[in-house]
Design a protein around this motif. Structure first.
Motif, PDB file in Angstrom:
ATOM      1  N   LEU A 172      -2.202  -2.892   2.545  1.00  0.00           N
ATOM      2  CA  LEU A 172      -3.372  -3.279   2.221  1.00  0.00           C
ATOM      3  C   LEU A 172      -3.425  -4.193   0.814  1.00  0.00           C
ATOM      4  O   LEU A 172      -3.003  -3.362  -0.252  1.00  0.00           O
ATOM      5  CB  LEU A 172      -4.203  -2.047   2.113  1.00  0.00           C
ATOM      6  CG  LEU A 172      -4.461  -1.110   3.266  1.00  0.00           C
ATOM      7  CD1 LEU A 172      -4.991   0.048   2.905  1.00  0.00           C
ATOM      8  CD2 LEU A 172      -5.198  -1.875   4.405  1.00  0.00           C
ATOM      9  N   ARG A 173      -3.564  -5.210   0.745  1.00  0.00           N
ATOM     10  CA  ARG A 173      -3.455  -6.105  -0.330  1.00  0.00           C
ATOM     11  C   ARG A 173      -4.026  -5.450  -1.727  1.00  0.00           C
ATOM     12  O   ARG A 173      -5.041  -5.275  -1.373  1.00  0.00           O
ATOM     13  CB  ARG A 173      -3.680  -7.613   0.024  1.00  0.00           C
ATOM     14  CG  ARG A 173      -2.681  -8.490   0.715  1.00  0.00           C
ATOM     15  CD  ARG A 173      -1.754  -8.958  -0.254  1.00  0.00           C
ATOM     16  NE  ARG A 173      -0.934 -10.001   0.534  1.00  0.00           N
ATOM     17  CZ  ARG A 173       0.373 -10.308   0.305  1.00  0.00           C
ATOM     18  NH1 ARG A 173       1.044  -9.345  -0.387  1.00  0.00           N
ATOM     19  NH2 ARG A 173       0.849 -11.258   0.900  1.00  0.00           N
ATOM     20  N   ASN A 174      -3.433  -5.286  -2.664  1.00  0.00           N
ATOM     21  CA  ASN A 174      -3.896  -5.089  -4.112  1.00  0.00           C
ATOM     22  C   ASN A 174      -4.703  -3.752  -3.844  1.00  0.00           C
ATOM     23  O   ASN A 174      -5.426  -3.428  -4.541  1.00  0.00           O
ATOM     24  CB  ASN A 174      -5.036  -6.187  -4.431  1.00  0.00           C
ATOM     25  CG  ASN A 174      -4.510  -7.321  -4.379  1.00  0.00           C
ATOM     26  OD1 ASN A 174      -4.807  -8.204  -3.450  1.00  0.00           O
ATOM     27  ND2 ASN A 174      -3.634  -7.979  -5.281  1.00  0.00           N
ATOM     28  N   HIS A 175      -4.294  -2.850  -3.025  1.00  0.00           N
ATOM     29  CA  HIS A 175      -4.635  -1.555  -2.699  1.00  0.00           C
ATOM     30  C   HIS A 175      -4.016  -0.459  -2.524  1.00  0.00           C
ATOM     31  O   HIS A 175      -3.878   0.480  -2.968  1.00  0.00           O
ATOM     32  CB  HIS A 175      -5.665  -1.804  -1.314  1.00  0.00           C
ATOM     33  CG  HIS A 175      -6.370  -0.622  -0.918  1.00  0.00           C
ATOM     34  ND1 HIS A 175      -7.274  -0.668   0.153  1.00  0.00           N
ATOM     35  CD2 HIS A 175      -6.703   0.705  -1.510  1.00  0.00           C
ATOM     36  CE1 HIS A 175      -8.282   0.427   0.250  1.00  0.00           C
ATOM     37  NE2 HIS A 175      -7.701   1.376  -0.767  1.00  0.00           N
ATOM     38  N   GLY A 176      -3.048  -0.770  -1.358  1.00  0.00           N
ATOM     39  CA  GLY A 176      -2.001   0.299  -1.144  1.00  0.00           C
ATOM     40  C   GLY A 176      -1.353   0.358   0.101  1.00  0.00           C
ATOM     41  O   GLY A 176      -1.279  -0.914   0.605  1.00  0.00           O
ATOM     42  N   VAL A 177      -1.186   1.251   1.010  1.00  0.00           N
ATOM     43  CA  VAL A 177      -0.399   1.060   2.155  1.00  0.00           C
ATOM     44  C   VAL A 177      -1.023   2.337   3.138  1.00  0.00           C
ATOM     45  O   VAL A 177      -1.335   3.370   2.726  1.00  0.00           O
ATOM     46  CB  VAL A 177       1.103   1.186   2.048  1.00  0.00           C
ATOM     47  CG1 VAL A 177       1.667   2.732   1.578  1.00  0.00           C
ATOM     48  CG2 VAL A 177       1.853   0.933   3.378  1.00  0.00           C
ATOM     49  N   LEU A 178      -0.965   1.912   4.471  1.00  0.00           N
ATOM     50  CA  LEU A 178      -1.521   3.067   5.364  1.00  0.00           C
ATOM     51  C   LEU A 178      -0.417   3.100   6.527  1.00  0.00           C
ATOM     52  O   LEU A 178       0.377   2.206   6.866  1.00  0.00           O
ATOM     53  CB  LEU A 178      -2.611   2.351   5.749  1.00  0.00           C
ATOM     54  CG  LEU A 178      -3.484   3.132   7.057  1.00  0.00           C
ATOM     55  CD1 LEU A 178      -5.127   2.866   7.073  1.00  0.00           C
ATOM     56  CD2 LEU A 178      -2.957   2.677   8.479  1.00  0.00           C
ATOM     57  N   THR A 179       0.050   4.249   6.805  1.00  0.00           N
ATOM     58  CA  THR A 179       0.917   4.560   8.094  1.00  0.00           C
ATOM     59  C   THR A 179       0.111   5.239   9.143  1.00  0.00           C
ATOM     60  O   THR A 179      -0.738   6.068   9.031  1.00  0.00           O
ATOM     61  CB  THR A 179       1.951   5.140   7.605  1.00  0.00           C
ATOM     62  OG1 THR A 179       1.748   6.488   7.169  1.00  0.00           O
ATOM     63  CG2 THR A 179       3.131   4.429   6.697  1.00  0.00           C
ATOM     64  N   VAL A 180       0.737   5.021  10.327  1.00  0.00           N
ATOM     65  CA  VAL A 180       0.279   5.503  11.432  1.00  0.00           C
ATOM     66  C   VAL A 180       1.383   6.347  12.321  1.00  0.00           C
ATOM     67  O   VAL A 180       2.580   5.890  12.313  1.00  0.00           O
ATOM     68  CB  VAL A 180      -0.284   4.465  12.527  1.00  0.00           C
ATOM     69  CG1 VAL A 180      -0.547   5.160  13.802  1.00  0.00           C
ATOM     70  CG2 VAL A 180      -1.532   4.007  12.057  1.00  0.00           C
ATOM     71  N   GLY A 181       1.012   7.405  12.805  1.00  0.00           N
ATOM     72  CA  GLY A 181       2.008   8.454  13.504  1.00  0.00           C
ATOM     73  C   GLY A 181       1.336   8.741  14.847  1.00  0.00           C
ATOM     74  O   GLY A 181       0.409   9.185  15.053  1.00  0.00           O
ATOM     75  N   ARG A 182       2.372   9.067  15.835  1.00  0.00           N
ATOM     76  CA  ARG A 182       1.749   9.567  17.017  1.00  0.00           C
ATOM     77  C   ARG A 182       2.007  11.209  16.790  1.00  0.00           C
ATOM     78  O   ARG A 182       1.396  11.912  17.394  1.00  0.00           O
ATOM     79  CB  ARG A 182       3.134   9.534  18.212  1.00  0.00           C
ATOM     80  CG  ARG A 182       3.199   7.974  18.677  1.00  0.00           C
ATOM     81  CD  ARG A 182       4.299   7.670  19.583  1.00  0.00           C
ATOM     82  NE  ARG A 182       5.405   7.668  18.542  1.00  0.00           N
ATOM     83  CZ  ARG A 182       6.616   7.759  19.045  1.00  0.00           C
ATOM     84  NH1 ARG A 182       6.831   7.500  20.424  1.00  0.00           N
ATOM     85  NH2 ARG A 182       7.571   7.842  18.176  1.00  0.00           N
ATOM     86  N   THR A 183       2.731  11.492  15.400  1.00  0.00           N
ATOM     87  CA  THR A 183       2.515  12.981  15.230  1.00  0.00           C
ATOM     88  C   THR A 183       2.387  12.700  13.641  1.00  0.00           C
ATOM     89  O   THR A 183       2.292  11.823  12.936  1.00  0.00           O
ATOM     90  CB  THR A 183       3.972  13.531  15.216  1.00  0.00           C
ATOM     91  OG1 THR A 183       4.976  12.994  14.573  1.00  0.00           O
ATOM     92  CG2 THR A 183       4.040  13.658  16.775  1.00  0.00           C
ATOM     93  N   ILE A 184       1.840  13.918  13.001  1.00  0.00           N
ATOM     94  CA  ILE A 184       1.917  14.260  11.639  1.00  0.00           C
ATOM     95  C   ILE A 184       3.235  13.661  10.671  1.00  0.00           C
ATOM     96  O   ILE A 184       3.239  13.020   9.975  1.00  0.00           O
ATOM     97  CB  ILE A 184       1.174  15.300  11.006  1.00  0.00           C
ATOM     98  CG1 ILE A 184      -0.350  15.581  11.559  1.00  0.00           C
ATOM     99  CG2 ILE A 184       1.098  15.613   9.574  1.00  0.00           C
ATOM    100  CD1 ILE A 184      -1.185  16.762  11.508  1.00  0.00           C
ATOM    101  N   PRO A 185       4.137  14.408  11.056  1.00  0.00           N
ATOM    102  CA  PRO A 185       5.400  14.142  10.688  1.00  0.00           C
ATOM    103  C   PRO A 185       6.043  12.715  10.654  1.00  0.00           C
ATOM    104  O   PRO A 185       6.506  12.121   9.604  1.00  0.00           O
ATOM    105  CB  PRO A 185       6.463  15.026  11.529  1.00  0.00           C
ATOM    106  CG  PRO A 185       5.716  16.306  11.970  1.00  0.00           C
ATOM    107  CD  PRO A 185       4.330  15.437  12.346  1.00  0.00           C
ATOM    108  N   GLU A 186       5.743  11.994  11.711  1.00  0.00           N
ATOM    109  CA  GLU A 186       6.069  10.503  11.667  1.00  0.00           C
ATOM    110  C   GLU A 186       5.183   9.717  10.680  1.00  0.00           C
ATOM    111  O   GLU A 186       5.817   9.060  10.238  1.00  0.00           O
ATOM    112  CB  GLU A 186       5.553   9.966  13.318  1.00  0.00           C
ATOM    113  CG  GLU A 186       6.316   8.630  13.408  1.00  0.00           C
ATOM    114  CD  GLU A 186       6.164   8.215  14.867  1.00  0.00           C
ATOM    115  OE1 GLU A 186       6.823   7.905  15.465  1.00  0.00           O
ATOM    116  OE2 GLU A 186       4.895   8.356  15.427  1.00  0.00           O
TER     117      GLU A 186
END
Length: 260
Positions: A172-186
């Protein structure tokens, strides 16, 4: 000898709401433990089993280090609370997380941070570079979303969905980052190593600004490493599947109240 590739789609046993609550609370505590939180802001959400697309998200006002399994607010994709809760839900958290949960059937967990290193990388025109092995897994597997202001407008949701595409990481430009997982650990491991890759890159770039030169691998080597991570070559497993039990042991030693 040629490496063998394991199929990406592996059987993931579904968890009950109670089990997901404990895992999600553990994830919040781990983000705080590793210094990736931002006071009472940022969010980690998990979609619950069932056709309703309900998801759990943190109550607005609690530190990540305070959250436990009973803390979460259950909401639907329109932001309506399901059941009783005295806590509000952050508007930007609803907009971002409802977008990804609705647009990606595989998005069981969505994790968003404003961590310093990841945010610094989001502000660089070239973004994350293949400076370290930590970064290799993300090469060719990141989406990019331009900054539109605080994410409180629901019409931004479709652009978030479009920009993440098939990837499990969205810068996310000038904001941060986001991750997606099929599980919470992922989702957690993808965030943990993005932050680590970002810190290494910033350290290397700082040294380079003082006269050293960055040694980047050839493009074909970066692409090979990305395939090894993404396709689970050799003994590489899905992110989080091997590391998570060790994290749970760590939390249980430090403060098991996340389970409450």
């Amino acid at each position: 000898m040629a490496s063998t590739s394991r199929p990406l789609e592996v059987a993931i046993a579904p968890l009950s709401e109670a089990e997901l609550r404990v895992q999600l609370a553990a994830c919040y505590r781990l983000v705080a433990h590793f210094g990736m939180d931002d006071l009472i802001y940022n969010h980690i959400s998990v979609r619950l089993p069932g056709p309703e697309h309900h998801f759990l998200i943190n109550p607005y006002g609690l530190l990540f280090s305070e959250i436990n399994a009973s803390s979460f607010v259950k909401i639907d994709l329109d932001g309506n609370k399901i059941g009783k809760s005295d806590h509000p839900v952050n508007r930007a958290g609803f907009v971002i997380h409802s977008a990804i949960h609705s647009g990606r059937e595989d998005a069981i967990c969505v994790l968003h941070t404003h961590s310093e290193a990841a945010t610094a990388i989001s502000a660089l025109e070239d973004g994350l570079l293949p400076v370290s092995q930590f970064a290799m897994r993300y090469m060719g597997h990141m989406g990019l979303h331009d900054y539109e202001g605080v994410a409180i407008d629901t019409d931004e949701r479709q652009r978030l969905i479009d920009d993440i595409g098939p990837h499990n990481v969205l810068v996310l430009r000038n904001h941060g980052v986001l991750t997606v997982g099929r599980t919470i650990p992922e989702a957690f491991i993808l965030m943990y190593y993005f932050e680590k890759a970002a810190r290494v890159q910033l350290m290397a770039q700082s040294a380079a600004s003082a006269g050293s030169r960055l040694a980047l691998p050839k493009t074909e080597v970066s692409e090979k490493a990305a395939r090894q991570f993404h396709d689970h070559h050799g003994d590489i497993l899905a992110p989080g599947s091997r590391e998570w039990p060790a994290f749970i042991r760590l939390l249980d030693r430090l403060d098991p109240s996340y389970r409450d």
